[in-house]
Design a protein around this motif. Structure first.
Motif, mmCIF file in Angstrom:
data_model
loop_
_atom_site.group_PDB
_atom_site.id
_atom_site.type_symbol
_atom_site.label_atom_id
_atom_site.label_comp_id
_atom_site.label_asym_id
_atom_site.label_seq_id
_atom_site.Cartn_x
_atom_site.Cartn_y
_atom_site.Cartn_z
ATOM 1 N N MET A 50 -27.838 46.372 51.636
ATOM 2 C CA MET A 50 -28.552 46.846 50.444
ATOM 3 C C MET A 50 -30.060 46.681 50.644
ATOM 4 O O MET A 50 -30.526 45.666 51.128
ATOM 5 C CB MET A 50 -28.096 46.052 49.213
ATOM 6 N N GLU A 51 -30.811 47.712 50.256
ATOM 7 C CA GLU A 51 -32.256 47.693 50.454
ATOM 8 C C GLU A 51 -32.904 46.658 49.541
ATOM 9 O O GLU A 51 -32.580 46.544 48.362
ATOM 10 C CB GLU A 51 -32.824 49.088 50.153
ATOM 11 N N GLN A 52 -33.821 45.874 50.103
ATOM 12 C CA GLN A 52 -34.507 44.856 49.329
ATOM 13 C C GLN A 52 -35.593 45.497 48.458
ATOM 14 O O GLN A 52 -36.223 46.479 48.864
ATOM 15 C CB GLN A 52 -35.150 43.834 50.273
ATOM 16 N N PRO A 53 -35.839 44.946 47.241
ATOM 17 C CA PRO A 53 -36.859 45.540 46.374
ATOM 18 C C PRO A 53 -38.244 45.540 47.002
ATOM 19 O O PRO A 53 -39.055 46.428 46.750
ATOM 20 C CB PRO A 53 -36.820 44.654 45.119
ATOM 21 N N GLU A 54 -38.506 44.532 47.892
ATOM 22 C CA GLU A 54 -39.818 44.460 48.535
ATOM 23 C C GLU A 54 -40.099 45.656 49.426
ATOM 24 O O GLU A 54 -41.250 45.975 49.711
ATOM 25 C CB GLU A 54 -39.933 43.178 49.382
ATOM 26 N N SER A 55 -39.023 46.341 49.877
ATOM 27 C CA SER A 55 -39.209 47.458 50.809
ATOM 28 C C SER A 55 -40.051 48.577 50.199
ATOM 29 O O SER A 55 -40.715 49.325 50.911
ATOM 30 C CB SER A 55 -37.854 48.010 51.268
ATOM 31 N N LEU A 56 -40.024 48.680 48.882
ATOM 32 C CA LEU A 56 -40.826 49.695 48.200
ATOM 33 C C LEU A 56 -42.314 49.468 48.430
ATOM 34 O O LEU A 56 -43.120 50.400 48.380
ATOM 35 C CB LEU A 56 -40.513 49.663 46.693
ATOM 36 N N LEU A 57 -42.686 48.222 48.701
ATOM 37 C CA LEU A 57 -44.088 47.867 48.888
ATOM 38 C C LEU A 57 -44.564 48.081 50.324
ATOM 39 O O LEU A 57 -45.763 47.977 50.597
ATOM 40 C CB LEU A 57 -44.309 46.402 48.502
ATOM 41 N N CYS A 58 -43.644 48.362 51.234
ATOM 42 C CA CYS A 58 -44.016 48.549 52.648
ATOM 43 C C CYS A 58 -44.636 49.933 52.839
ATOM 44 O O CYS A 58 -43.960 50.954 52.706
ATOM 45 C CB CYS A 58 -42.785 48.389 53.531
ATOM 46 N N ARG A 59 -45.909 49.945 53.120
ATOM 47 C CA ARG A 59 -46.668 51.192 53.252
ATOM 48 C C ARG A 59 -47.509 51.144 54.523
ATOM 49 O O ARG A 59 -47.863 50.064 55.003
ATOM 50 C CB ARG A 59 -47.609 51.369 52.049
ATOM 51 N N PRO A 60 -47.870 52.307 55.096
ATOM 52 C CA PRO A 60 -48.759 52.306 56.265
ATOM 53 C C PRO A 60 -50.071 51.588 55.967
ATOM 54 O O PRO A 60 -50.647 50.943 56.839
ATOM 55 C CB PRO A 60 -48.983 53.801 56.531
ATOM 56 N N SER A 61 -50.532 51.713 54.714
ATOM 57 C CA SER A 61 -51.740 50.996 54.305
ATOM 58 C C SER A 61 -51.803 50.975 52.785
ATOM 59 O O SER A 61 -51.215 51.812 52.107
ATOM 60 C CB SER A 61 -53.003 51.654 54.867
ATOM 61 N N TRP A 62 -52.520 49.986 52.264
ATOM 62 C CA TRP A 62 -52.799 49.890 50.840
ATOM 63 C C TRP A 62 -54.311 49.910 50.636
ATOM 64 O O TRP A 62 -55.056 49.234 51.337
ATOM 65 C CB TRP A 62 -52.261 48.574 50.263
ATOM 66 N N ARG A 63 -54.750 50.679 49.671
ATOM 67 C CA ARG A 63 -56.151 50.633 49.239
ATOM 68 C C ARG A 63 -56.224 49.717 48.016
ATOM 69 O O ARG A 63 -55.359 49.765 47.150
ATOM 70 C CB ARG A 63 -56.624 52.049 48.868
ATOM 71 N N PHE A 64 -57.243 48.866 47.962
ATOM 72 C CA PHE A 64 -57.404 47.969 46.819
ATOM 73 C C PHE A 64 -58.676 48.335 46.061
ATOM 74 O O PHE A 64 -59.767 48.358 46.630
ATOM 75 C CB PHE A 64 -57.466 46.509 47.264
ATOM 76 N N ILE A 65 -58.521 48.619 44.774
ATOM 77 C CA ILE A 65 -59.651 48.916 43.897
ATOM 78 C C ILE A 65 -59.775 47.758 42.902
ATOM 79 O O ILE A 65 -58.853 47.515 42.113
ATOM 80 C CB ILE A 65 -59.466 50.259 43.162
ATOM 81 N N ASP A 66 -60.879 47.045 42.952
ATOM 82 C CA ASP A 66 -61.071 45.864 42.115
ATOM 83 C C ASP A 66 -61.986 46.195 40.939
ATOM 84 O O ASP A 66 -63.183 46.433 41.107
ATOM 85 C CB ASP A 66 -61.672 44.729 42.946
ATOM 86 N N GLN A 67 -61.407 46.219 39.744
ATOM 87 C CA GLN A 67 -62.182 46.447 38.523
ATOM 88 C C GLN A 67 -62.022 45.250 37.581
ATOM 89 O O GLN A 67 -62.053 45.394 36.365
ATOM 90 C CB GLN A 67 -61.731 47.747 37.848
ATOM 91 N N SER A 68 -61.864 44.074 38.178
ATOM 92 C CA SER A 68 -61.589 42.867 37.386
ATOM 93 C C SER A 68 -62.856 42.200 36.849
ATOM 94 O O SER A 68 -62.761 41.353 35.959
ATOM 95 C CB SER A 68 -60.809 41.855 38.229
ATOM 96 N N ALA A 69 -64.009 42.560 37.371
ATOM 97 C CA ALA A 69 -65.234 41.872 36.982
ATOM 98 C C ALA A 69 -66.251 42.821 36.349
ATOM 99 O O ALA A 69 -67.458 42.575 36.396
ATOM 100 C CB ALA A 69 -65.851 41.172 38.194
ATOM 101 N N TYR A 70 -65.756 43.893 35.741
ATOM 102 C CA TYR A 70 -66.658 44.868 35.128
ATOM 103 C C TYR A 70 -67.257 44.367 33.813
ATOM 104 O O TYR A 70 -68.225 44.917 33.328
ATOM 105 C CB TYR A 70 -65.926 46.189 34.880
ATOM 106 N N GLY A 71 -66.642 43.349 33.207
ATOM 107 C CA GLY A 71 -67.224 42.728 32.017
ATOM 108 C C GLY A 71 -66.824 43.386 30.709
ATOM 109 O O GLY A 71 -66.037 44.336 30.669
ATOM 110 N N PRO A 72 -67.388 42.889 29.595
ATOM 111 C CA PRO A 72 -66.993 43.347 28.260
ATOM 112 C C PRO A 72 -67.235 44.826 27.998
ATOM 113 O O PRO A 72 -66.590 45.420 27.138
ATOM 114 C CB PRO A 72 -67.853 42.484 27.322
#
Length: 276
Positions: free
Chosen positions: A1-23
């Protein structure tokens, strides 16, 4: 049975950080952003993307909340308490966002056979467990929490996170809010006050939660660790890299920025129709 983590296996991931944009970061923009990314990623123009985002003093209502009989009274209670109120373009019910709540989105292309909805939830659940290996994290509905669902994440029966999904043009956005620090019960009490004012004692077609603040807590409260939004982002990136593959920082492409404007207009129109 395929593991749920397999969905996360990608050739690459891009990360966009918008956590510090403020109020000043308008929460309406976040929901339009995920739609624009889902459209571009589903169409094959962009790589799978992880996005981190934080909004200050905001209550995000679900479409179902707009059917409450005394909605304007409920919105006034929140606004008087200092919250901005918006309506998101997807299902679920009201959630509270502030500087201690981290939102994470995993946006992936749907496959030819389609990504099963539960598989998307399970992938996010597996990732959060990987981030906090010492904690026993459960996934089931926490009755009495706000925005209850079968993938509420909890420790010892106290909810600290909820997962949702949005599907658009062969793109899948799996979103989670994590109460990192602060008081989960105090946040729940604010949402309870909203429902008390917006529903009152009226019988409604839809079922709204009877909120019990003591069933909600933050990760800091539950783990005893002095967690911050930034420290949890570091755990998130480390875990995604270990499970999913190479990771690189990035930003929206010109194509994504162009389609973003159209999705933003849709969210604005929905809000104007529901809240004005």
């Amino acid at each position: 049975m395929e593991q749920p983590e397999s969905l996360l296996c990608r050739p690459s991931w891009r990360f966009i950080d918008q956590s510090a944009y403020g109020p000043g970061f308008n929460p309406i923009h976040s929901f339009a952003t995920d739609d624009a990314l889902a459209a571009a990623i589903g169409g094959g123009w962009s790589p799978a993307t992880a996005r981190a985002w934080v909004h200050h003093d905001t209550v995000v209502l679900g479409i179902q909340d707009t059917k409450l009989p005394y909605l304007k009274d409920g919105v006034k209670v929140l606004e008087d308490a200092g919250y901005r109120v918006i309506v998101r373009n997807s299902g679920g019910l009201a959630v509270l966002l502030d500087e201690g709540v981290l939102n994470l989105s995993l946006i992936m292309p749907d496959t030819e056979k389609g990504i099963d909805i539960d598989r998307g939830y399970e992938a996010m659940y597996a990732l959060i467990r990987h981030m906090f290996p010492q904690a026993r994290i459960d996934a089931y509905e926490i009755v009495g929490s706000y925005c209850p669902g079968s993938y509420d994440l909890s420790i010892g029966g106290k909810k600290f996170a909820g997962i949702s999904q949005r599907r658009l043009k062969k793109g899948v956005a799996v979103q989670i809010y994590l109460c990192v620090n602060g008081s989960g019960a105090e946040r729940a009490a604010e949402i309870r006050a909203f429902y008390e004012a917006a529903k009152q004692d009226t019988e409604t077609k839809w079922v709204y939660p009877d909120i019990k603040p003591d069933v909600m807590a933050s990760l800091t409260e539950l783990t005893g660790e002095p967690l911050t939004v930034q420290s949890v982002i570091v755990r998130f990136l480390e875990s995604l890299k270990e499970i999913g593959g190479p990771l690189a920082g990035g930003s929206m492409t010109p194509f994504e920025a162009e389609v973003f404007d159209g999705y933003l207009q849709r969210v604005i129109e929905r809000n104007n129709k529901a809240l004005v």
